[in-house]
Structures are given as structure tokens and as C-alpha cells.
Write a protein that holds these residues in place. Structure first.
Motif, PDB file in Angstrom:
ATOM      1  N   ARG A  16       0.852  -1.195   0.000  1.00 50.13           N
ATOM      2  CA  ARG A  16       0.000   0.000   0.000  1.00 50.13           C
ATOM      3  C   ARG A  16       0.887   1.244   0.000  1.00 50.13           C
ATOM      4  O   ARG A  16       2.006   1.235   0.517  1.00 50.13           O
ATOM      5  CB  ARG A  16      -0.964   0.011   1.176  1.00 50.13           C
ATOM      6  CG  ARG A  16      -0.327   0.232   2.521  1.00 50.13           C
ATOM      7  CD  ARG A  16      -1.363   0.329   3.647  1.00 50.13           C
ATOM      8  NE  ARG A  16      -0.731   0.487   4.930  1.00 50.13           N
ATOM      9  CZ  ARG A  16      -0.319   1.642   5.438  1.00 50.13           C
ATOM     10  NH1 ARG A  16      -0.485   2.761   4.768  1.00 50.13           N
ATOM     11  NH2 ARG A  16       0.258   1.696   6.628  1.00 50.13           N
ATOM     12  N   PHE A  17       0.363   2.301  -0.570  1.00 47.42           N
ATOM     13  CA  PHE A  17       1.030   3.596  -0.598  1.00 47.42           C
ATOM     14  C   PHE A  17       0.783   4.310   0.733  1.00 47.42           C
ATOM     15  O   PHE A  17      -0.337   4.331   1.238  1.00 47.42           O
ATOM     16  CB  PHE A  17       0.487   4.432  -1.761  1.00 47.42           C
ATOM     17  CG  PHE A  17       1.010   5.837  -1.806  1.00 47.42           C
ATOM     18  CD1 PHE A  17       2.369   6.098  -1.868  1.00 47.42           C
ATOM     19  CD2 PHE A  17       0.131   6.906  -1.794  1.00 47.42           C
ATOM     20  CE1 PHE A  17       2.848   7.402  -1.907  1.00 47.42           C
ATOM     21  CE2 PHE A  17       0.598   8.215  -1.850  1.00 47.42           C
ATOM     22  CZ  PHE A  17       1.962   8.457  -1.902  1.00 47.42           C
ATOM     23  N   VAL A  18       1.832   4.893   1.315  1.00 47.00           N
ATOM     24  CA  VAL A  18       1.720   5.601   2.592  1.00 47.00           C
ATOM     25  C   VAL A  18       1.804   7.107   2.296  1.00 47.00           C
ATOM     26  O   VAL A  18       2.875   7.719   2.342  1.00 47.00           O
ATOM     27  CB  VAL A  18       2.824   5.159   3.582  1.00 47.00           C
ATOM     28  CG1 VAL A  18       2.616   5.827   4.940  1.00 47.00           C
ATOM     29  CG2 VAL A  18       2.860   3.642   3.725  1.00 47.00           C
ATOM     30  N   ALA A  19       0.669   7.693   1.976  1.00 52.65           N
ATOM     31  CA  ALA A  19       0.615   9.101   1.550  1.00 52.65           C
ATOM     32  C   ALA A  19       1.120  10.055   2.627  1.00 52.65           C
ATOM     33  O   ALA A  19       1.838  11.017   2.328  1.00 52.65           O
ATOM     34  CB  ALA A  19      -0.813   9.459   1.149  1.00 52.65           C
ATOM     35  N   GLU A  20       0.788   9.780   3.893  1.00 49.33           N
ATOM     36  CA  GLU A  20       1.136  10.699   4.974  1.00 49.33           C
ATOM     37  C   GLU A  20       2.640  10.761   5.250  1.00 49.33           C
ATOM     38  O   GLU A  20       3.115  11.683   5.910  1.00 49.33           O
ATOM     39  CB  GLU A  20       0.367  10.357   6.259  1.00 49.33           C
ATOM     40  CG  GLU A  20       0.644   8.987   6.835  1.00 49.33           C
ATOM     41  CD  GLU A  20      -0.188   7.854   6.234  1.00 49.33           C
ATOM     42  OE1 GLU A  20      -0.149   6.763   6.821  1.00 49.33           O
ATOM     43  OE2 GLU A  20      -0.857   8.047   5.201  1.00 49.33           O
ATOM     44  N   PRO A  24       5.562  13.917  -2.698  1.00 53.58           N
ATOM     45  CA  PRO A  24       5.723  13.880  -4.153  1.00 53.58           C
ATOM     46  C   PRO A  24       6.487  15.071  -4.726  1.00 53.58           C
ATOM     47  O   PRO A  24       7.205  14.921  -5.722  1.00 53.58           O
ATOM     48  CB  PRO A  24       4.276  13.860  -4.666  1.00 53.58           C
ATOM     49  CG  PRO A  24       3.497  13.249  -3.542  1.00 53.58           C
ATOM     50  CD  PRO A  24       4.172  13.745  -2.289  1.00 53.58           C
ATOM     51  N   ASP A  25       6.386  16.255  -4.105  1.00 51.83           N
ATOM     52  CA  ASP A  25       7.105  17.429  -4.591  1.00 51.83           C
ATOM     53  C   ASP A  25       8.621  17.240  -4.506  1.00 51.83           C
ATOM     54  O   ASP A  25       9.375  17.894  -5.232  1.00 51.83           O
ATOM     55  CB  ASP A  25       6.705  18.682  -3.809  1.00 51.83           C
ATOM     56  CG  ASP A  25       5.266  19.088  -4.076  1.00 51.83           C
ATOM     57  OD1 ASP A  25       4.721  18.718  -5.149  1.00 51.83           O
ATOM     58  OD2 ASP A  25       4.674  19.752  -3.212  1.00 51.83           O
ATOM     59  N   ARG A  26       9.060  16.361  -3.620  1.00 53.16           N
ATOM     60  CA  ARG A  26      10.493  16.072  -3.462  1.00 53.16           C
ATOM     61  C   ARG A  26      10.851  14.675  -3.985  1.00 53.16           C
ATOM     62  O   ARG A  26      11.914  14.141  -3.682  1.00 53.16           O
ATOM     63  CB  ARG A  26      10.878  16.200  -1.990  1.00 53.16           C
ATOM     64  CG  ARG A  26      10.635  17.632  -1.478  1.00 53.16           C
ATOM     65  CD  ARG A  26      10.941  17.797  -0.025  1.00 53.16           C
ATOM     66  NE  ARG A  26      12.398  17.704   0.163  1.00 53.16           N
ATOM     67  CZ  ARG A  26      12.976  17.420   1.315  1.00 53.16           C
ATOM     68  NH1 ARG A  26      12.232  17.186   2.382  1.00 53.16           N
ATOM     69  NH2 ARG A  26      14.277  17.366   1.420  1.00 53.16           N
ATOM     70  N   SER A  27       9.929  14.070  -4.759  1.00 51.67           N
ATOM     71  CA  SER A  27      10.125  12.722  -5.321  1.00 51.67           C
ATOM     72  C   SER A  27      10.419  11.693  -4.232  1.00 51.67           C
ATOM     73  O   SER A  27      11.300  10.849  -4.369  1.00 51.67           O
ATOM     74  CB  SER A  27      11.234  12.722  -6.377  1.00 51.67           C
ATOM     75  OG  SER A  27      10.870  13.522  -7.466  1.00 51.67           O
ATOM     76  N   THR A  91      11.868   6.863  -5.297  1.00 52.63           N
ATOM     77  CA  THR A  91      11.910   8.240  -5.806  1.00 52.63           C
ATOM     78  C   THR A  91      10.961   8.416  -6.989  1.00 52.63           C
ATOM     79  O   THR A  91      10.903   9.489  -7.572  1.00 52.63           O
ATOM     80  CB  THR A  91      13.342   8.618  -6.239  1.00 52.63           C
ATOM     81  OG1 THR A  91      13.781   7.705  -7.245  1.00 52.63           O
ATOM     82  CG2 THR A  91      14.296   8.591  -5.048  1.00 52.63           C
ATOM     83  N   THR A  92      10.231   7.356  -7.339  1.00 44.24           N
ATOM     84  CA  THR A  92       9.238   7.413  -8.414  1.00 44.24           C
ATOM     85  C   THR A  92       7.897   6.933  -7.852  1.00 44.24           C
ATOM     86  O   THR A  92       7.871   6.176  -6.884  1.00 44.24           O
ATOM     87  CB  THR A  92       9.655   6.521  -9.608  1.00 44.24           C
ATOM     88  OG1 THR A  92       9.784   5.162  -9.166  1.00 44.24           O
ATOM     89  CG2 THR A  92      10.959   6.999 -10.226  1.00 44.24           C
ATOM     90  N   PRO A  93       6.780   7.344  -8.466  1.00 38.72           N
ATOM     91  CA  PRO A  93       5.473   6.959  -7.941  1.00 38.72           C
ATOM     92  C   PRO A  93       5.072   5.515  -8.244  1.00 38.72           C
ATOM     93  O   PRO A  93       4.037   5.051  -7.785  1.00 38.72           O
ATOM     94  CB  PRO A  93       4.512   7.950  -8.595  1.00 38.72           C
ATOM     95  CG  PRO A  93       5.204   8.390  -9.836  1.00 38.72           C
ATOM     96  CD  PRO A  93       6.670   8.343  -9.535  1.00 38.72           C
ATOM     97  N   VAL A  94       5.886   4.817  -9.027  1.00 42.12           N
ATOM     98  CA  VAL A  94       5.592   3.434  -9.397  1.00 42.12           C
ATOM     99  C   VAL A  94       6.883   2.622  -9.332  1.00 42.12           C
ATOM    100  O   VAL A  94       7.959   3.126  -9.667  1.00 42.12           O
ATOM    101  CB  VAL A  94       5.007   3.362 -10.839  1.00 42.12           C
ATOM    102  CG1 VAL A  94       4.771   1.926 -11.262  1.00 42.12           C
ATOM    103  CG2 VAL A  94       3.726   4.156 -10.937  1.00 42.12           C
TER     104      VAL A  94
END
Length: 128
Positions: A16-20, A24-27, A91-94
Motif C-alpha cells: 500500500r502507498f503511505v501518503a502521509e 511527491p514534490d520532493r520525489s 523516488t518514483t510513484p511506481v
């Protein structure tokens, strides 16, 4: 998700992605993954070490090896399971992960690798 059985050892991975804890602005993207290791075989086994191959969205590969998992080298009798949660920064979203756990059968000292099938690490909005 990943679900693989090797010699009676089932490994289930739920990422799972841990958004908190991501920026993303800093990759900086943090992913958690929950692992269940279940002994569905007939022999007691012990997890000795781990090996992960982590690939980011740009194709950069990181090879991670180490003893045990989260400080443990669990022994699993038939029917038992061990669960833990860990994390992976990218450092990438995927990206993707796969690997194996090196196991030993204490009675015979035979070792084998329990495979972990590839699974995707992805920010929910990154893929259609």
C-alpha cells in the motif's frame, strides 16, 4: 498483491502507498507491504535470510539482502504463520518488488528459497 507457494511455504504480500509519509514534490514515495508467511507443508522450516529486488519507475534496480525479517528468523511448524509489515521508499510513484526468503528445514539442514512473486508499488493516482 502477490501470492506464491514454494515447497509448501505460502508468501502473501499486500502493498500500500503511505501518503502521509510521502512527499511527491520532493520525489519521495513511501510504500508499506504486509507479508504473511504460512507453512502449508509437512516439515518445520526456519526463515534464515531475505533477498529483495526493488525496481523503480525509471528502471533503477536495488538488490537488498540481509538476515531474517524485521529482526526475526521465525521457525514455522506445519500450519503456523508469521506476519510482519515493512516499508520501501522510492523516488518514483511506481515500482516493483520481488525476491525470496532463504529457508532451512532444521531436521535435515536442507535449505531452499521460497519465492516472492513480483508485486507493484504504485501511488493510486499514478496508474489508470
Amino acid at each position: 498483491m502477490s501470492d506464491t507457494v514454494t515447497r509448501g511455504i505460502r508468501i502473501i504480500v499486500q502493498p500500500r502507498f503511505v501518503a502521509e509519509q510521502s512527499d511527491p514534490d520532493r520525489s519521495q514515495y513511501l510504500f508499506a507491504y504486509h507479508i504473511t508467511i504460512r507453512n502449508e507443508g509437512e516439515q518445520t522450516v526456519q526463515l534464515l535470510s531475505r533477498h529483495w529486488v526493488i525496481t523503480d519507475g525509471e528502471g533503477h534496480v536495488e538488490d537488498v539482502r540481509g538476515p531474517g525479517v524485521v529482526g526475526y528468523q521465525p521457525v514455522l511448524a506445519p500450519g503456523e504463520e508469521f506476519q510482519y509489515t515493512s516499508g520501501c521508499p522510492l523516488t518514483t510513484p511506481v515500482g516493483t518488488m520481488h525476491g525470496e526468503f532463504n529457508m532451512v528445514v532444521p531436521d535435515t539442514r536442507e535449505t531452499f528459497d521460497a519465492r516472492i512473486s513480483p508485486f507493484r508499488l504504485a501511488v493510486p493516482t499514478a496508474l489508470n
